[in-house]
Design a protein around this motif. Structure first.
Motif, PDB file in Angstrom:
ATOM      1  N   THR A  64      41.570  11.907 -13.245  1.00 52.72           N
ATOM      2  CA  THR A  64      42.941  12.209 -12.824  1.00 52.72           C
ATOM      3  C   THR A  64      43.024  13.355 -11.822  1.00 52.72           C
ATOM      4  OG1 THR A  64      43.166  13.669 -14.756  1.00 52.72           O
ATOM      5  CG2 THR A  64      43.917  11.381 -15.006  1.00 52.72           C
ATOM      6  N   ASP A  65      42.017  14.216 -11.800  1.00 53.85           N
ATOM      7  CA  ASP A  65      41.994  15.332 -10.843  1.00 53.85           C
ATOM      8  C   ASP A  65      40.664  15.303 -10.097  1.00 53.85           C
ATOM      9  OD1 ASP A  65      42.271  17.648  -9.414  1.00 53.85           O
ATOM     10  OD2 ASP A  65      42.929  18.871 -11.107  1.00 53.85           O
ATOM     11  N   PRO A  66      40.532  14.399  -9.116  1.00 52.06           N
ATOM     12  CA  PRO A  66      39.238  14.218  -8.451  1.00 52.06           C
ATOM     13  C   PRO A  66      38.756  15.453  -7.694  1.00 52.06           C
ATOM     14  CG  PRO A  66      40.965  12.987  -7.324  1.00 52.06           C
ATOM     15  CD  PRO A  66      41.551  13.468  -8.598  1.00 52.06           C
ATOM     16  N   LEU A  67      39.669  16.227  -7.109  1.00 54.12           N
ATOM     17  CA  LEU A  67      39.247  17.413  -6.358  1.00 54.12           C
ATOM     18  C   LEU A  67      38.605  18.447  -7.284  1.00 54.12           C
ATOM     19  CD1 LEU A  67      41.996  18.113  -3.663  1.00 54.12           C
ATOM     20  CD2 LEU A  67      39.610  17.471  -3.318  1.00 54.12           C
ATOM     21  N   GLN A  68      39.246  18.674  -8.409  1.00 49.74           N
ATOM     22  CA  GLN A  68      38.673  19.636  -9.358  1.00 49.74           C
ATOM     23  C   GLN A  68      37.333  19.141  -9.892  1.00 49.74           C
ATOM     24  OE1 GLN A  68      41.049  20.500 -12.812  1.00 49.74           O
ATOM     25  NE2 GLN A  68      39.926  22.355 -13.280  1.00 49.74           N
ATOM     26  N   ALA A  69      37.252  17.851 -10.182  1.00 53.93           N
ATOM     27  CA  ALA A  69      35.987  17.288 -10.665  1.00 53.93           C
ATOM     28  C   ALA A  69      34.892  17.436  -9.608  1.00 53.93           C
ATOM     29  CB  ALA A  69      36.183  15.820 -11.026  1.00 53.93           C
ATOM     30  N   LEU A  70      35.247  17.173  -8.345  1.00 60.94           N
ATOM     31  CA  LEU A  70      34.279  17.294  -7.252  1.00 60.94           C
ATOM     32  C   LEU A  70      33.829  18.741  -7.094  1.00 60.94           C
ATOM     33  CD1 LEU A  70      32.766  15.974  -4.905  1.00 60.94           C
ATOM     34  CD2 LEU A  70      34.798  16.353  -3.483  1.00 60.94           C
ATOM     35  N   GLU A  71      34.785  19.667  -7.084  1.00 61.70           N
ATOM     36  CA  GLU A  71      34.448  21.090  -6.979  1.00 61.70           C
ATOM     37  C   GLU A  71      33.517  21.517  -8.099  1.00 61.70           C
ATOM     38  OE1 GLU A  71      37.870  23.643  -6.772  1.00 61.70           O
ATOM     39  OE2 GLU A  71      38.887  22.314  -5.364  1.00 61.70           O
ATOM     40  N   ASN A  72      33.850  21.121  -9.328  1.00 61.32           N
ATOM     41  CA  ASN A  72      33.056  21.536 -10.477  1.00 61.32           C
ATOM     42  C   ASN A  72      31.635  20.984 -10.425  1.00 61.32           C
ATOM     43  OD1 ASN A  72      35.241  22.924 -11.487  1.00 61.32           O
ATOM     44  ND2 ASN A  72      35.848  21.331 -12.928  1.00 61.32           N
TER      45      ASN A  72
END
Length: 208
Positions: free
Chosen positions: A42-50
Motif C-alpha cells: 500500500t505504500d510502495p515508496l516507503q517500502a522501496l526506501e526501506n
C-alpha cells in the motif's frame, strides 16, 4: 589453512569483479520494477526506501566483515571488498534519492521539516556524506597518491558510517524490534574487532 578453505579461496579468486557488481545491483533493479508495477504494497515508496536502505546497511556490514572473516576462518573476500563498499554507496545514494526525488519531490520546506522532526534522517545523511570520500578514493590511483597509510586512515571512516547507518535504521523503526538491534550489535562488534585488533584466529582455535 585447511584444504577446504584453500579450495574455496581458489574458487573465489576466479569470480570476476563485474559479477559482484552485477549481482549486487540486481536487487535494486528488482525493487524499482516492483515499485513501478505496484507490487510493493500500500505504500510502495516507503517500502522501496526501506529495502534500499537495508541493502545499503547489509553491504556496509559485509565490507566490515571481510577482514574478521579472513582472520577467523581463512576465507578471503578481500578481492571483493572494494565492490562491496562501492555497492553500499550506490544503495545509500539510491535510498537518499528515492526519498528526495520520489517521496519529497524536492519540496524543500517538507524536507527541512522532516530534518527537524526526525533526527535519524540527519544521522543517515551524515553517513552518506562520509561515504563520498570513501567512494571517490576506492581506486588504485588514490592509494598511490595518498599513500597506503593515509588511505587506510581515511577508510576507517567506514566504521563511523556503519555505526551511523545502524543507528539510523534503529531510530527509523521506532519500536526497537530485534532486527535493527542485531544490526547495531553486529556493527559495534565488527568495529571493535577492527579497532582493537582482537586475535580472532587464536580465539577460534582455543574454542575448538
Amino acid at each position: 589453512m585447511k584444504p577446504v578453505v584453500q579450495k574455496m579461496n581458489v574458487q573465489l579468486r576466479r569470480v570476476p569483479g563485474w559479477a559482484i557488481y552485477l549481482s549486487g545491483i540486481l536487487p535494486a533493479a528488482v525493487y524499482f520494477y516492483w515499485g513501478v508495477s505496484d507490487q510493493l504494497g500500500t505504500d510502495p515508496l516507503q517500502a522501496l526506501e526501506n529495502q534500499l536502505g537495508k541493502w545499503a546497511l547489509q553491504l556496509i556490514i559485509l565490507t566490515l566483515l571481510v577482514t574478521p572473516l579472513r582472520k577467523l576462518t581463512g576465507i578471503s573476500l578481500l578481492k571483493f571488498r572494494r565492490a562491496f563498499g562501492l555497492l553500499s554507496f550506490i544503495y545509500v545514494s539510491l535510498h537518499l534519492l528515492t526519498w528526495l526525488v520520489l517521496d519529497k519531490q524536492f519540496y524543500w520546506s517538507e524536507i527541512l521539516a522532516d530534518l527537524y522532526k526526525r533526527p535519524y534522517i540527519i544521522i543517515g545523511m551524515s553517513a552518506f556524506l562520509l561515504l563520498i570520500p570513501l567512494a571517490l578514493t576506492s581506486n588504485n590511483l588514490s592509494i598511490r597518491r595518498l599513500g597506503a597509510a593515509r588511505w587506510g586512515k581515511l577508510h576507517k571512516l567506514s566504521y563511523v558510517v556503519g555505526i551511523f547507518g545502524a543507528i539510523h535504521f534503529l531510530l527509523l523503526v521506532k519500536a526497537w524490534p530485534t532486527e535493527p538491534i542485531l544490526y547495531l550489535t553486529g556493527v559495534i562488534l565488527l568495529v571493535s574487532i577492527r579497532l582493537f585488533h582482537l586475535p580472532l584466529r587464536k580465539m577460534a582455535e582455543s574454542l575448538r
